[in-house]
Scaffold this motif. Structure first.
Motif, mmCIF file in Angstrom:
data_model
loop_
_atom_site.group_PDB
_atom_site.id
_atom_site.type_symbol
_atom_site.label_atom_id
_atom_site.label_comp_id
_atom_site.label_asym_id
_atom_site.label_seq_id
_atom_site.Cartn_x
_atom_site.Cartn_y
_atom_site.Cartn_z
ATOM 1 N N PRO A 1 0.857 -1.301 -0.057
ATOM 2 C CA PRO A 1 0.046 -0.025 0.115
ATOM 3 C C PRO A 1 0.688 1.347 -0.119
ATOM 4 C CG PRO A 1 0.183 -0.918 2.174
ATOM 5 C CD PRO A 1 0.552 -2.046 1.300
ATOM 6 N N GLU A 2 2.160 1.354 0.549
ATOM 7 C CA GLU A 2 3.005 2.379 0.448
ATOM 8 C C GLU A 2 3.289 2.980 -0.929
ATOM 9 O OE1 GLU A 2 5.694 -1.311 -0.108
ATOM 10 O OE2 GLU A 2 3.845 -0.957 1.117
ATOM 11 N N ARG A 3 2.992 2.149 -2.011
ATOM 12 C CA ARG A 3 3.138 2.700 -3.169
ATOM 13 C C ARG A 3 1.856 3.366 -3.804
ATOM 14 N NH1 ARG A 3 3.266 -3.048 -6.646
ATOM 15 N NH2 ARG A 3 3.653 -1.567 -8.419
ATOM 16 N N VAL A 4 0.787 3.383 -3.284
ATOM 17 C CA VAL A 4 -0.383 4.166 -3.708
ATOM 18 C C VAL A 4 -0.519 5.458 -3.166
ATOM 19 C CG1 VAL A 4 -3.063 4.054 -3.740
ATOM 20 C CG2 VAL A 4 -1.514 1.863 -3.674
ATOM 21 N N VAL A 5 -0.809 6.431 -4.009
ATOM 22 C CA VAL A 5 -0.541 7.805 -3.730
ATOM 23 C C VAL A 5 -2.020 8.611 -4.416
ATOM 24 C CG1 VAL A 5 0.965 8.498 -5.436
ATOM 25 C CG2 VAL A 5 0.651 10.044 -3.543
ATOM 26 N N GLY A 6 -2.604 9.479 -4.006
ATOM 27 C CA GLY A 6 -3.629 10.429 -4.624
ATOM 28 C C GLY A 6 -2.787 11.417 -5.555
ATOM 29 N N MET A 7 -3.146 11.474 -6.644
ATOM 30 C CA MET A 7 -2.609 12.504 -7.548
ATOM 31 C C MET A 7 -3.788 13.478 -8.054
ATOM 32 S SD MET A 7 0.242 12.347 -10.338
ATOM 33 C CE MET A 7 1.280 13.777 -10.946
#
Length: 505
Positions: free
Chosen positions: A137-143
């Motif tokens: 989950p550490e590779r998921v980010v909002g953009m």
């Protein structure tokens, strides 16, 4: 962490207006971009549309022909999701549905390399919830881009509970390299912009509901005194009331029905009636071909004011004194509590109290309150409110004084805080709470509101300019007048006032 190299492959999933816009931004920045959509042919059609749009910019002289050719050459329609496996960054811009997005992200996690960053363009869903259950989950980010993506400068970089700091910084740096103005924010309801902006709509809606003035008059005051590009009614007509009302309801529900975000029954009526704004032909205003532009209520002046007396400092309205002097009106300065006297009239800047209340509490006859302006040396209109018993002659003297300065006057009913003052105070208050809860820094919050929704000034910087004690007093008076939690001042605002500091110290 540094921005992704232009050699990095970018993928965008979703070929609608937002996805296509994001793909265009990445391609213009020099990346090879694969655009994928489940609807067969949609990605290719989107690239053709981008080409046509860029062609128009070339024809108008706004874009070099070679840059158009190079940008379009970097765009490729992907025939399957498997074709995205070699991407360094995948940005999904599909339907705002948590289950659908989570399924897609899980599929991408299994497909792409461990180094690939998975970004969501969600405007309302929790990034923490999107990443829950994933192996990494550490590779998921909002953009979160704003529409239209090639034009709007802001990108909210949203970190979920598990998002790696390095991943968030890489996306922040990448967005900056793409010519955007990125801000960091935590995954809380509304992020920065959709949370902090709620009072802009809510306070005008409440003023209208209370019969303060017409839509056209309230909008004119927000533009001509507040220096906003649009007032709340013309802006919600443009956004679409179904969209704007749904966002307000979403934020309201997400904050467990906190009354600061209470939706408006007036806007609900419009949605229920199908009066969605420009797209339906009717909202607060009519967009029929033969519709007449609604008039703005304006007072006329018919007397001469040659002299006025200023007692003490007018605080945030001190610029008005300079404008009065520039108009050739004699100003007599003496000590006092921040009042301006013109003929029989006593003029004061709104502090959140009703004029009738302030008149009674301070023993002021013929009291006329003026609304906030971003810049009194440039404002072309001001809102006024009178205490009961204020004579027509006294009001006329104030209107004449302002007219000689080139300022039009619009009379509001005697509501607390008028319209610009209460709106700006509430925007600053919500921004302060967002800063208090580490949703973003003061600098990022102000940047987000300027770059994301074109505010003339960041709400926290504006509060600094007005004076934090003035903002706090306005909110305390609003809360006292209404007896509602809606206007409770932020703890951070109270702390700053007690410290004698500012948001941007």
């Amino acid at each position: 962490m540094q921005a992704l190299s232009t050699q990095a492959q970018i993928a965008v999933i979703g070929a609608g207006a937002m996805g296509a816009g994001i793909a265009q931004v990445a391609a213009q920045a020099g990346h090879s971009v694969k655009l994928y959509d489940m609807r067969e042919g949609s990605a290719a059609e989107a690239i053709e549309a981008i080409d046509r749009q860029l062609g128009k910019r070339v024809e108008s002289g706004k874009l070099d022909a070679d840059k158009r050719t190079a940008t379009v050459a970097r765009l490729q329609a992907a025939g399957s999701i498997e074709a995205l496996a070699d991407s360094s960054l995948v940005i999904e811009a599909i339907v705002e549905n948590l289950d659908v997005k989570r399924k897609l992200l899980a599929q991408l996690e299994a497909l792409c390399s461990a180094e690939c960053i998975l970004a969501s363009n969600t405007s309302s869903l929790s990034v923490t919830a999107l990443a829950a259950g994933m192996q990494h989950p550490e590779r998921v980010v909002g953009m979160h881009f704003f529409n239209p993506a090639p034009v709007m400068a802001l990108v909210e970089v949203v970190s979920g509970l598990a998002t790696s700091t390095a991943v968030a910084q890489c996306i922040h740096s990448t967005a900056a390299a793409w010519g955007k103005k990125p801000v960091h924010t935590r995954s809380t309801p509304g992020f920065i912009v959709n949370r902090v902006a709620r009072p802009f709509y809510a306070e005008s809606l409440r003023a209208l509901q209370e019969g303060a003035a017409s839509c056209a008059t309230l909008d004119a005051l927000m533009r001509e005194a507040g220096a906003f590009r649009m007032g709340a009614f013309e802006l919600t007509d443009l956004i679409g009331h179904d969209v704007n009302y749904a966002v307000t309801c979403s934020v309201f529900n997400a904050y467990y029905n906190d009354m600061r975000f209470q939706p408006s029954l007036m806007q609900k009526d419009l949605v229920d009636a199908g009066h969605l704004g420009r797209k339906s032909g009717q909202g607060f205003y009519s967009y029929a071909v033969d519709a007449q532009k609604p008039s703005v209520d304006e007072l006329s002046a018919d007397c001469q004011v040659e002299t006025c007396v200023v007692e003490g400092s007018l605080g945030a309205a001190q610029g008005l004194v300079e404008r009065i002097k520039a108009a050739g009106i004699k100003v007599i300065q003496r000590d006092g509590s921040g009042l301006l006297r013109a003929g029989d009239a006593v003029v004061a800047l709104s502090d959140g109290r009703m004029a009738c209340q302030r008149s009674q509490q301070e023993g002021l006859s013929n009291l006329v309150l003026i609304d906030l302006a971003k810049d009194y040396t440039k404002a072309t209109r001001l809102g006024l409110a009178c205490a009961k018993g204020t004579s027509g002659e006294a009001l006329n003297q104030v209107v004449s004084l302002l007219a000689k300065c080139g300022i039009k006057s619009s009379l509001l009913t005697d509501i607390p805080g008028l319209v610009v003052m209460r709106t700006v105070a509430m925007l600053a208050n919500e921004a302060a709470d967002a800063a208090l809860h580490n949703v973003g820094t003061a600098a990022d919050i102000d940047l987000a509101m300027c770059a994301g929704v074109n505010y003339p000034m960041g709400p926290l910087a504006w509060a600094d300019q007005i004076g934090l004690p003035t903002v706090l007093k306005t909110l305390d008076n609003l809360q006292s007048a209404y007896g509602e939690e809606r206007y409770r001042p932020s703890l951070l605002l109270r702390r700053k006032v007690a410290e004698g500091s500012r948001f941007h110290d």
